[in-house]
Write an enzyme that holds these catalytic residues in place. Structure first.
Site, PDB file in Angstrom:
ATOM      1  N   HIS A 160       0.838  -1.207   0.000  1.00 27.50           N
ATOM      2  CA  HIS A 160       0.000   0.000   0.000  1.00 27.50           C
ATOM      3  C   HIS A 160       0.872   1.255   0.000  1.00 27.50           C
ATOM      4  O   HIS A 160       0.544   2.245  -0.646  1.00 27.50           O
ATOM      5  CB  HIS A 160      -0.913   0.032   1.234  1.00 27.50           C
ATOM      6  CG  HIS A 160      -1.952  -1.047   1.254  1.00 27.50           C
ATOM      7  ND1 HIS A 160      -1.906  -2.097   2.131  1.00 27.50           N
ATOM      8  CD2 HIS A 160      -3.070  -1.220   0.499  1.00 27.50           C
ATOM      9  CE1 HIS A 160      -2.957  -2.878   1.923  1.00 27.50           C
ATOM     10  NE2 HIS A 160      -3.671  -2.384   0.945  1.00 27.50           N
ATOM     11  N   VAL A 214       4.145  -5.651  -5.274  1.00 24.87           N
ATOM     12  CA  VAL A 214       5.331  -5.649  -4.398  1.00 24.87           C
ATOM     13  C   VAL A 214       5.431  -7.036  -3.783  1.00 24.87           C
ATOM     14  O   VAL A 214       4.435  -7.588  -3.301  1.00 24.87           O
ATOM     15  CB  VAL A 214       5.207  -4.576  -3.299  1.00 24.87           C
ATOM     16  CG1 VAL A 214       6.433  -4.602  -2.388  1.00 24.87           C
ATOM     17  CG2 VAL A 214       5.042  -3.202  -3.919  1.00 24.87           C
ATOM     18  N   ARG A 218      -3.783 -10.435   3.654  1.00 20.44           N
ATOM     19  CA  ARG A 218      -4.123 -11.773   4.163  1.00 20.44           C
ATOM     20  C   ARG A 218      -2.886 -12.560   4.608  1.00 20.44           C
ATOM     21  O   ARG A 218      -3.016 -13.552   5.328  1.00 20.44           O
ATOM     22  CB  ARG A 218      -4.847 -12.574   3.082  1.00 20.44           C
ATOM     23  CG  ARG A 218      -6.256 -12.103   2.821  1.00 20.44           C
ATOM     24  CD  ARG A 218      -6.986 -13.118   1.961  1.00 20.44           C
ATOM     25  NE  ARG A 218      -8.422 -12.931   2.032  1.00 20.44           N
ATOM     26  CZ  ARG A 218      -9.103 -12.100   1.256  1.00 20.44           C
ATOM     27  NH1 ARG A 218      -8.478 -11.400   0.344  1.00 20.44           N
ATOM     28  NH2 ARG A 218     -10.412 -11.974   1.392  1.00 20.44           N
TER      29      ARG A 218
END
Ligand code: PAF
Length: 252
Positions: free
Chosen positions: A12, A151, A162
């Site tokens: 992120h 990534v 997860r």
């Protein structure tokens, strides 16, 4: 804008950095969207840590975080669904019925509230990106969909919220997924072009993992390639140690 479901990780952060290189101000949305979870236990166990997420957003100088509640996003009486046909049907669409209606609905709502110039999504969710590009184009939304490369961890596993649920032995077994994609890439580089041959190479590497699909298809239609010289995408979904993982690689 970087739309997220929280449990932010380095993947992120790379989306946020990319958004910052494109736009003057970056909005991150954090919303675990119940509409896109078919399985209520998957929703219940989806990792969430808003304080940590906010720290990461602060550290990366995000301009605005929007973390609405479920009641705010879907107040009583909410009755609208956005449904994309075609690219949403196979693979994730088949294995997770209703998932992409949930994604398309929430993304449309996030876009209509934030009205970003550009929204950045990760390439790991290959089919999700195809669905969101389709919806943005079909509805004429004046938003550029930017796609950031996946990534990977040092061992090759694609970063995913997860992954925190993977016990060490399962994590080791999960490495068959990136290994299978590398094998497909190597085969492509050495001249293998047939979808069936590439799929066989991927299946061999995946071994006895609980595979939902491992397919080589046309990256723009997600259906059978018509010509072996056309580019391809390898799409894999498997459950390892009770955790469902997806990954992909584009060839050519
Ligand atoms: O990829 C995700 O995190 C979600 O599917 C998204 C795009 C934020 C919609 O809930």
């Amino acid at each position: 804008m970087v739309p997220t479901m929280g449990a932010l990780h380095v993947g992120h952060v790379s989306l946020i950095r990319r958004a910052q290189s494109i736009g003057a101000s970056v909005v991150v949305s954090i919303f675990v969207n119940p509409l896109q979870f078919g399985d209520s236990s998957d929703l219940a166990t989806y990792p969430s840590d808003i304080d940590r997420d906010l720290d990461i957003c602060r550290e990366t100088s995000v301009d605005l975080v929007w973390a609405p509640s479920v009641e705010h996003m879907y107040p009583s009486g909410f009755a609208t669904r956005v449904s994309v046909t075609g690219v949403s049907v196979p693979f994730e669409g088949h294995h997770r019925p209703g998932h992409f209606d949930g994604v398309a609905t929430v993304v449309t709502k996030l876009f209509s509230v934030v009205r970003p110039d550009t929204a950045v999504f990760g390439a790991k969710d290959f089919q999700q990106v195809a669905v969101i590009k389709r919806l943005t184009s079909d509805l004429g939304l004046p938003i550029t969909i930017d796609v950031a490369p996946t990534v990977r961890d040092h061992d090759g596993l694609a970063l995913s919220s997860r992954n925190v649920r993977l016990e060490p032995p399962a994590r080791t077994r999960a490495l068959a997924i990136p290994r299978s994609l590398r094998a497909a890439e190597d085969a492509w580089k050495s001249g293998v072009r047939s979808s069936r041959e590439l799929e066989a190479i991927v299946a061999t590497e995946l071994g006895d993992l609980d595979i939902e699909y491992a397919a080589v298809v046309d990256p723009s239609t997600l259906s059978e390639r018509t010509n072996d010289d056309d580019s391809a995408v390898v799409l894999v979904a498997a459950t390892v140690g009770g955790v469902r993982l997806i990954d992909n690689v584009v060839l050519g």
